[in-house]
Design a protein around this motif. Structure first.
Motif, PDB file in Angstrom:
ATOM      1  N   ASP A   1       5.978  -1.463   6.832  1.00  0.00           N
ATOM      2  CA  ASP A   1       5.594  -0.915   7.862  1.00  0.00           C
ATOM      3  C   ASP A   1       5.151   0.500   7.874  1.00  0.00           C
ATOM      4  O   ASP A   1       5.890   1.368   7.701  1.00  0.00           O
ATOM      5  CB  ASP A   1       7.264  -0.956   8.804  1.00  0.00           C
ATOM      6  CG  ASP A   1       6.807  -0.745  10.114  1.00  0.00           C
ATOM      7  OD1 ASP A   1       5.601  -0.519  10.649  1.00  0.00           O
ATOM      8  OD2 ASP A   1       7.850  -1.061  10.982  1.00  0.00           O
TER       9      ASP A   1
ATOM     10  N   THR B   1       2.867  -5.266  10.691  1.00  0.00           N
ATOM     11  CA  THR B   1       3.662  -5.271   9.600  1.00  0.00           C
ATOM     12  C   THR B   1       3.495  -6.225   8.661  1.00  0.00           C
ATOM     13  O   THR B   1       2.716  -7.136   8.881  1.00  0.00           O
ATOM     14  CB  THR B   1       5.178  -5.293  10.268  1.00  0.00           C
ATOM     15  OG1 THR B   1       5.301  -6.377  10.700  1.00  0.00           O
ATOM     16  CG2 THR B   1       5.382  -4.059  11.098  1.00  0.00           C
TER      17      THR B   1
ATOM     18  N   LYS C   1       9.416  -5.318   3.263  1.00  0.00           N
ATOM     19  CA  LYS C   1       8.777  -5.444   4.395  1.00  0.00           C
ATOM     20  C   LYS C   1       7.816  -3.949   4.364  1.00  0.00           C
ATOM     21  O   LYS C   1       8.441  -2.881   4.162  1.00  0.00           O
ATOM     22  CB  LYS C   1       9.603  -5.237   5.551  1.00  0.00           C
ATOM     23  CG  LYS C   1       9.099  -5.001   6.687  1.00  0.00           C
ATOM     24  CD  LYS C   1      10.135  -5.000   7.953  1.00  0.00           C
ATOM     25  CE  LYS C   1       9.257  -4.883   9.461  1.00  0.00           C
ATOM     26  NZ  LYS C   1      10.118  -4.677  10.467  1.00  0.00           N
TER      27      LYS C   1
END
Length: 99
Positions: free
Chosen positions: A69, A55, A67
Motif C-alpha cells: 500500500d 493496493t 500487502k
C-alpha cells in the motif's frame, strides 16, 4: 493441442479459493501438468473511475503473502487476499513448454 480459449474458460470456471491458494488444478481427467498455474499477485482498486487508490498483494514463496500500500508493505494472510476484490490477477505457468 487444445485451443487457448478452452484454457481460459477452465481458468475462469475454477473456484476463487483454488485460484487464490496459489494453485490452479484443472479438474478434467485428460488434463496434465501443461495447464497448472500459480497466482502470484492481486491488484485491488478502491474508488471511482475518475479517482481512487491501488493496493496489491504479492506472494513470496508458497504461502507467504504481503500487502503493498504505497510505501507500506505488511504481511498478509490468505484470508486477506481472499476477502479482497481483485481488479487484476497475475499467474505464472508452472510448467513451461519449450520447442
Amino acid at each position: 493441442m487444445r485451443e487457448r480459449s478452452q484454457d481460459v474458460l477452465l481458468l475462469i470456471s475454477s473456484s476463487k479459493e483454488s485460484r487464490m491458494n496459489g494453485q490452479y488444478q484443472q479438474q478434467m481427467d485428460n488434463m496434465n501438468n501443461d495447464n497448472k498455474y500459480s497466482l502470484f499477485a492481486v491488484v485491488n482498486h478502491q474508488g471511482t473511475l475518475e479517482s481512487g487508490h491501488y493496493t496489491s498483494f504479492i506472494r513470496q514463496h508458497k504461502d507467504q503473502w504481503f500487502k503493498c500500500d504505497d510505501a507500506i508493505i505488511t504481511k498478509a494472510s490468505i484470508k486477506d487476499v481472499l476477502d479482497s476484490e481483485g481488479y487484476l490477477l497475475f499467474y505464472h505457468k508452472q510448467f513451461l513448454e519449450y520447442e
